[in-house]
Design a protein around this motif. Structure first.
Motif, PDB file in Angstrom:
ATOM      1  N   ALA A 122       0.837  -1.201   0.000  1.00  0.00           N
ATOM      2  CA  ALA A 122       0.000   0.000   0.000  1.00  0.00           C
ATOM      3  C   ALA A 122       0.869   1.246   0.000  1.00  0.00           C
ATOM      4  CB  ALA A 122      -0.920   0.003   1.212  1.00  0.00           C
ATOM      5  N   PHE A 123       0.416   2.270  -0.690  1.00  0.00           N
ATOM      6  CA  PHE A 123       1.142   3.536  -0.817  1.00  0.00           C
ATOM      7  C   PHE A 123       1.416   4.173   0.542  1.00  0.00           C
ATOM      8  CE2 PHE A 123       1.316   8.154  -1.781  1.00  0.00           C
ATOM      9  CZ  PHE A 123       2.375   8.153  -2.668  1.00  0.00           C
ATOM     10  N   ASN A 124       0.510   3.971   1.493  1.00  0.00           N
ATOM     11  CA  ASN A 124       0.718   4.488   2.845  1.00  0.00           C
ATOM     12  C   ASN A 124      -0.030   3.604   3.846  1.00  0.00           C
ATOM     13  OD1 ASN A 124      -2.051   5.391   2.945  1.00  0.00           O
ATOM     14  ND2 ASN A 124      -1.437   7.229   1.832  1.00  0.00           N
ATOM     15  N   ASP A 125       0.158   3.881   5.115  1.00  0.00           N
ATOM     16  CA  ASP A 125      -0.441   3.032   6.150  1.00  0.00           C
ATOM     17  C   ASP A 125      -1.959   3.193   6.240  1.00  0.00           C
ATOM     18  OD1 ASP A 125       2.117   2.232   6.607  1.00  0.00           O
ATOM     19  OD2 ASP A 125       2.314   3.185   8.568  1.00  0.00           O
ATOM     20  N   TYR A 126      -2.472   4.356   5.894  1.00  0.00           N
ATOM     21  CA  TYR A 126      -3.924   4.549   5.875  1.00  0.00           C
ATOM     22  C   TYR A 126      -4.564   3.566   4.890  1.00  0.00           C
ATOM     23  CZ  TYR A 126      -8.428   6.649   4.749  1.00  0.00           C
ATOM     24  OH  TYR A 126      -9.758   6.846   4.500  1.00  0.00           O
ATOM     25  N   LEU A 127      -3.980   3.469   3.691  1.00  0.00           N
ATOM     26  CA  LEU A 127      -4.505   2.539   2.695  1.00  0.00           C
ATOM     27  C   LEU A 127      -4.254   1.095   3.110  1.00  0.00           C
ATOM     28  CD1 LEU A 127      -3.468   4.459  -0.531  1.00  0.00           C
ATOM     29  CD2 LEU A 127      -5.768   4.218   0.421  1.00  0.00           C
ATOM     30  N   ALA A 128      -3.140   0.838   3.793  1.00  0.00           N
ATOM     31  CA  ALA A 128      -2.887  -0.512   4.302  1.00  0.00           C
ATOM     32  C   ALA A 128      -3.976  -0.905   5.295  1.00  0.00           C
ATOM     33  CB  ALA A 128      -1.506  -0.580   4.954  1.00  0.00           C
ATOM     34  N   ALA A 129      -4.372   0.028   6.149  1.00  0.00           N
ATOM     35  CA  ALA A 129      -5.451  -0.254   7.109  1.00  0.00           C
ATOM     36  C   ALA A 129      -6.777  -0.496   6.387  1.00  0.00           C
ATOM     37  CB  ALA A 129      -5.582   0.897   8.105  1.00  0.00           C
ATOM     38  N   GLN A 130      -7.033   0.256   5.315  1.00  0.00           N
ATOM     39  CA  GLN A 130      -8.248   0.011   4.523  1.00  0.00           C
ATOM     40  C   GLN A 130      -8.224  -1.386   3.918  1.00  0.00           C
ATOM     41  OE1 GLN A 130      -8.565   3.118   1.570  1.00  0.00           O
ATOM     42  NE2 GLN A 130      -9.814   4.380   2.915  1.00  0.00           N
ATOM     43  N   ALA A 131      -7.056  -1.801   3.424  1.00  0.00           N
ATOM     44  CA  ALA A 131      -6.940  -3.142   2.838  1.00  0.00           C
ATOM     45  C   ALA A 131      -7.177  -4.204   3.902  1.00  0.00           C
ATOM     46  CB  ALA A 131      -5.567  -3.321   2.194  1.00  0.00           C
ATOM     47  N   GLU A 132      -6.634  -3.991   5.098  1.00  0.00           N
ATOM     48  CA  GLU A 132      -6.869  -4.960   6.169  1.00  0.00           C
ATOM     49  C   GLU A 132      -8.356  -5.028   6.533  1.00  0.00           C
ATOM     50  OE1 GLU A 132      -6.072  -4.949  10.769  1.00  0.00           O
ATOM     51  OE2 GLU A 132      -4.226  -5.503   9.690  1.00  0.00           O
ATOM     52  N   ASP A 133      -8.996  -3.874   6.652  1.00  0.00           N
ATOM     53  CA  ASP A 133     -10.440  -3.863   6.956  1.00  0.00           C
ATOM     54  C   ASP A 133     -11.223  -4.641   5.901  1.00  0.00           C
ATOM     55  OD1 ASP A 133     -10.006  -2.340   9.231  1.00  0.00           O
ATOM     56  OD2 ASP A 133     -10.635  -0.445   8.303  1.00  0.00           O
ATOM     57  N   ALA A 134     -10.854  -4.475   4.637  1.00  0.00           N
ATOM     58  CA  ALA A 134     -11.544  -5.196   3.559  1.00  0.00           C
ATOM     59  C   ALA A 134     -11.307  -6.700   3.694  1.00  0.00           C
ATOM     60  CB  ALA A 134     -11.075  -4.692   2.199  1.00  0.00           C
ATOM     61  N   CYS A 135     -10.082  -7.100   4.035  1.00  0.00           N
ATOM     62  CA  CYS A 135      -9.801  -8.531   4.236  1.00  0.00           C
ATOM     63  C   CYS A 135     -10.655  -9.094   5.365  1.00  0.00           C
ATOM     64  CB  CYS A 135      -8.320  -8.747   4.564  1.00  0.00           C
ATOM     65  SG  CYS A 135      -7.221  -8.508   3.176  1.00  0.00           S
ATOM     66  N   LEU A 136     -10.728  -8.358   6.465  1.00  0.00           N
ATOM     67  CA  LEU A 136     -11.517  -8.826   7.606  1.00  0.00           C
ATOM     68  C   LEU A 136     -13.000  -8.915   7.236  1.00  0.00           C
ATOM     69  CD1 LEU A 136      -9.720  -6.862  10.474  1.00  0.00           C
ATOM     70  CD2 LEU A 136      -9.439  -9.276   9.818  1.00  0.00           C
ATOM     71  N   GLU A 137     -13.475  -7.956   6.453  1.00  0.00           N
ATOM     72  CA  GLU A 137     -14.873  -7.977   5.988  1.00  0.00           C
ATOM     73  C   GLU A 137     -15.150  -9.228   5.160  1.00  0.00           C
ATOM     74  OE1 GLU A 137     -17.682  -5.275   3.054  1.00  0.00           O
ATOM     75  OE2 GLU A 137     -16.101  -4.266   4.181  1.00  0.00           O
ATOM     76  N   LEU A 138     -14.161  -9.644   4.368  1.00  0.00           N
ATOM     77  CA  LEU A 138     -14.320 -10.822   3.509  1.00  0.00           C
ATOM     78  C   LEU A 138     -13.976 -12.131   4.226  1.00  0.00           C
ATOM     79  CD1 LEU A 138     -12.675  -9.414   0.253  1.00  0.00           C
ATOM     80  CD2 LEU A 138     -15.114  -9.928   0.591  1.00  0.00           C
TER      81      LEU A 138
END
Length: 198
Positions: A122-138
């Motif tokens: 991820a370009f930054n940690d904010y986007l990394a956290a968004q990616a993690e949230d999406a993984c947890l959602e799935l």
């Protein structure tokens, strides 16, 4: 979307104010610029991911930032094997939905269909956290199915996430020290070329 900083730069230049730029997101600044060495950060992150066994990589960024294309290019150069997937969601590539909603849905689709295991840079940690949230959602296991690495070392995102996120931490003290030294030089009447240092 990032604000257009060119009017601010012109305003500063007209007044002859001494200035240095310490923003990683405004790389096109006409002022001496100091920030993260993104090439080195990307190389470090991709080497870590390869050494931990990941063979599939996706490069994730969002918004209208010219630095994202360079981010993708550098990730492709530093990654061996299958070229990284381009998960850069540029605003304006949507169907009229709000960018955040549209991009979240696109991220979910990419994560569902990606070969596993996959690493997401991820370009930054904010986007990394968004990616993690999406993984947890799935319900995707992090990091066994999806490893996530951010590039900004922002503790509120990397350390306080439900599953701590790996991040490349820039040497902010060095960046600020070099910027302050340069600003002092400018204030003492010496001209400095606009450069990027970290």
């Amino acid at each position: 979307e990032l604000p257009d900083m060119r009017p601010t730069a012109r305003w500063i230049a007209r007044r002859g104010l001494p200035v240095v730029n310490i923003s990683d997101t405004w790389a096109q600044s006409p002022h001496p610029t100091f920030g993260t060495d993104m090439s080195a950060a990307i190389r470090l992150a991709t080497r870590h991911l390869r050494e931990t066994g990941y063979r599939n990589l996706a490069v994730y960024a969002s918004g209208c930032n010219p630095a994202h294309d360079e981010f993708l290019r550098q990730a492709r150069e530093s990654w061996t094997g299958q070229p990284p997937d381009d998960w850069i969601f540029r605003h304006g590539q949507n169907d009229g939905a709000l960018p955040s909603v549209h991009e979240h849905d696109r991220l979910l689709r990419h994560l569902k269909s990606a070969p596993k295991p996959i690493a997401v840079l991820a370009f930054n940690d904010y986007l990394a956290a968004q990616a993690e949230d999406a993984c947890l959602e799935l319900g995707l296991p992090v990091p066994s199915d999806v490893a996530i690495v951010g590039l900004s070392g922002i503790p509120i995102y990397s350390e306080l996430a439900p599953i701590p996120i790996t991040t490349v931490v820039p040497d902010r003290a060095r960046i600020i020290r070099k910027a302050a030294e340069t600003l002092d030089t400018i204030m003492n009447g010496k001209r400095i070329a606009s450069t990027v240092t970290s």
